[in-house]
Design a protein around this motif. Structure first.
Motif, short mmCIF file in Angstrom:
data_model
loop_
_atom_site.label_atom_id
_atom_site.label_comp_id
_atom_site.label_asym_id
_atom_site.label_seq_id
_atom_site.Cartn_x
_atom_site.Cartn_y
_atom_site.Cartn_z
N LEU A 303 0.84 -1.11 -0.04
CA LEU A 303 0.13 -0.04 -0.02
C LEU A 303 0.92 1.29 0.18
CD1 LEU A 303 -2.68 -1.03 2.66
CD2 LEU A 303 -2.96 -1.24 0.34
N PRO A 304 1.13 1.76 -1.22
CA PRO A 304 1.98 2.91 -1.15
C PRO A 304 1.23 4.01 -0.57
CG PRO A 304 1.11 2.54 -3.20
CD PRO A 304 0.90 1.30 -2.44
N GLY A 305 2.29 4.64 0.17
CA GLY A 305 1.87 6.09 0.97
C GLY A 305 0.84 5.67 2.06
N ALA A 306 0.56 4.72 2.48
CA ALA A 306 -0.61 4.37 3.61
C ALA A 306 0.11 4.66 4.99
CB ALA A 306 -0.94 3.02 3.16
N SER A 307 -0.54 5.24 5.58
CA SER A 307 -0.26 5.46 7.10
C SER A 307 -0.34 3.84 7.92
CB SER A 307 -0.83 6.52 7.84
OG SER A 307 -2.25 6.16 8.06
N VAL A 308 0.33 3.89 9.10
CA VAL A 308 0.07 2.70 9.97
C VAL A 308 -1.52 2.54 10.29
CG1 VAL A 308 0.16 1.63 12.09
CG2 VAL A 308 2.18 2.99 10.87
N ALA A 309 -2.23 3.77 10.24
CA ALA A 309 -3.62 3.57 10.83
C ALA A 309 -4.29 3.23 9.46
CB ALA A 309 -4.06 5.02 11.31
N GLU A 310 -4.02 3.66 8.21
CA GLU A 310 -4.69 3.51 7.05
C GLU A 310 -4.51 1.85 6.63
OE1 GLU A 310 -4.60 7.73 4.98
OE2 GLU A 310 -3.06 6.23 4.49
N ALA A 311 -3.24 1.45 6.88
CA ALA A 311 -2.97 -0.05 6.48
C ALA A 311 -3.69 -1.07 7.46
CB ALA A 311 -1.54 -0.08 6.77
N ALA A 312 -3.75 -0.73 8.86
CA ALA A 312 -4.56 -1.40 9.83
C ALA A 312 -5.87 -1.68 9.35
CB ALA A 312 -4.17 -0.77 11.21
N ALA A 313 -6.63 -0.30 9.31
CA ALA A 313 -7.87 -0.42 8.64
C ALA A 313 -8.29 -1.38 7.22
CB ALA A 313 -8.29 1.11 8.29
#
Length: 386
Positions: A303-313
Motif C-alpha cells: 500500500l504505497p503512501g499508507a499510514s499505519v492507521a490506514e494499513a491497519a484499517a
C-alpha cells in the motif's frame, strides 16, 4: 530521377509476395493470431492486382482495369479485416466483399466504365475507406500499450488521405492519354508509393504481433496461474518500483488452517478458497494497491503512501470480508485469515522490501500464535488490531 514503371511494378509484386509469404508462415506457427493470415492474404491478393495493373495494354482492359481494381479493393478490405481480427473483433466478410462487388457492378454500366474520372473516384473512395477503418480500429484499441500501434494507425490514416487525394486531383487535373510519358510516370509513382506503404505497414503489423506476444509472455511470467493475481516475482518488481515513492505499508495474509481444508475437502475446495479469498480481497483493497500471491496460502499487498492507521484499517476490512466467504462447494465452511502489517518509515532501499517482509512475517506469526483471525501490527511492541 527516372522512375521505370515495369521495374517498379516487378519489385512491388516481388516485395508483396515475400511479405505475404512471411505473414502466412508466421500465421502457420501461431494460428491463434488470425490477423497474420488476413494480412498475408491481403499482400498476395494485392500482388495479383499490381500484376494486372502492370499488364495494361498487354491484356484486355476488363482484366487490367475491371478485375485488377476489384482484386485491389479486396486486398484493402482484407487489411481492414486483419486489423479487426488483431483487436479480437468480428471480421465483417460481407462488408469486405462489398467494395469489389460494388466496383464490378459499376463497371457493368457503360458510361461509368468509359469515364476514367468516375473509375478513379469510386476505387479511391472505397480503398481509402478501408484504410481509414483499419486505422480507426487500431487507434480505438490503443489502451493496450503496444509501441507500434500508434505509428501503424497513423500510417494507415495517411494512406487513406493519400488515396482520397486522388479524388480532387482527378476532378481538377486532366488525365494523360494512354501510353504517354505522363501516364507511365504516374503508374511508376503509384507503384513506388504502394511499395513504401507495403513495407512500412507489414513491418509495423509484424512488430505489433511481436509486442503483443512479448506482453503476453510477461503477463504469464508475472501472474499466478490459479488466482490470476500477481506472483511473487511481480510483487517484488512492484516493490522495486515503489522504492522512491515514499513510505509503504505491507500486509501479509495467511489463510487459517488451510492445510486442514485441503486434507478434509480436497484440493478442488482448497483452490476454490484461494480464488475466493483473492476475489474478496480485491473488492475491498484500495486503488493502487499491489496484491499478489507469495506461495501456497500466503499472500501480500503493498500500500504505497499508507499510514499505519490506514494499513491497519485496510487489513481489518479484508479480514471481515474474508470472514463472510462461503465456498459454493462447501457452504458451511468458515474461512478466516491472519494478517501481519509492517510499514517502512521512508523511501525503501534495495533490500528494504525483504526487511519489510520479515517484519510483517513476525507480526503474522504473532497473529497466528494469538489465535488466528486477527490483524497484528509490526513494531518494537507488536500490537493487535483485532
Amino acid at each position: 530521377m527516372k522512375l521505370d514503371a515495369p521495374t517498379l511494378v516487378t519489385v512491388t509484386v516481388f516485395v508483396m509476395v515475400v511479405m505475404g509469404a512471411l505473414y502466412l508462415l508466421s500465421w502457420s506457427q501461431a494460428r491463434q493470431t488470425r490477423a497474420l493470415g488476413f494480412l498475408g492474404a491481403a499482400q498476395i491478393v494485392g500482388a495479383a492486382a499490381v500484376t494486372l495493373f502492370g499488364l495494361r495494354d498487354v491484356i484486355p482492359d476488363w482484366l487490367s482495369i475491371g478485375l485488377a481494381n476489384a482484386v485491389m479493393l479486396g486486398a484493402f478490405g482484407l487489411i481492414w479485416g486483419g486489423a479487426r481480427s488483431f483487436e479480437g473483433r468480428r471480421v465483417p466478410f460481407p462488408w469486405i466483399a462489398a467494395g469489389p462487388i460494388v466496383w464490378l457492378a459499376a463497371c457493368l454500366v457503360p458510361p461509368f466504365y468509359a469515364s476514367l474520372g468516375a473509375r478513379v473516384i469510386l476505387s479511391s473512395a472505397v480503398a481509402g475507406l478501408a484504410c481509414a477503418l483499419a486505422a480507426r480500429t487500431l487507434w480505438h484499441h490503443r489502451g493496450e500499450r503496444l509501441p507500434s500501434r500508434a505509428p501503424a494507425a497513423i500510417l494507415l490514416a495517411s494512406e487513406a488521405l493519400l488515396i482520397w487525394a486522388r479524388i480532387p486531383a482527378t476532378l481538377v487535373l486532366p488525365a494523360p492519354p494512354t501510353g504517354t510519358p505522363d501516364q507511365t510516370f504516374w503508374v511508376a509513382a503509384l507503384s513506388f508509393v504502394a511499395l513504401l506503404y507495403t513495407v512500412a505497414v507489414s513491418v509495423l503489423f509484424m512488430a505489433m504481433a511481436k509486442e503483443r506476444l512479448e506482453a503476453e509472455q510477461r503477463r504469464v511470467a508475472e501472474t499466478d496461474p490459479l488466482t490470476g493475481i500477481a506472483n511473487r516475482r511481480a510483487l517484488a518488481d512492484a516493490a522495486r518500483r515503489l522504492r522512491a515513492a515514499g513510505p509503504t505499508a505491507l500486509l501479509l495474509f495467511d489463510l487459517d488452517h488451510f492445510k486442514r481444508v485441503n486434507d478434509t475437502y480436497g484440493h478442488a475446495v482448497g483452490d476454490a478458497v484461494l480464488i475466493g479469498f483473492c476475489a474478496a480481497a480485491r473488492q475491498v483493497l484500495p486503488d493502487g494497491a499491489a496484491f499478489g500471491r507469495l506461495g501456497g496460502e500466503e499472500f501480500a499487498c503493498l500500500l504505497p503512501g499508507a499510514s499505519v492507521a490506514e494499513a491497519a484499517a485496510t487489513a481489518e476490512t479484508v479480514r471481515l470480508a474474508v470472514a463472510t466467504m462461503r465456498p459454493d462447494l462447501v457452504p458451511g465452511l468458515a474461512v478466516t485469515v491472519s494478517i501481519g502489517v509492517a510499514r517502512s518509515t521512508g523511501k525503501m532501499g534495495a533490500g528494504d522490501f525483504d526487511t519489510l517482509l520479515g517484519l510483517a512475517d513476525r507480526a503474522l506469526y504473532q497473529a497466528k500464535a494469538q489465535g488466528r483471525d486477527r490483524v497484528v501490527l509490526a513494531g518494537p511492541d507488536l500490537r493487535q488490531v483485532a
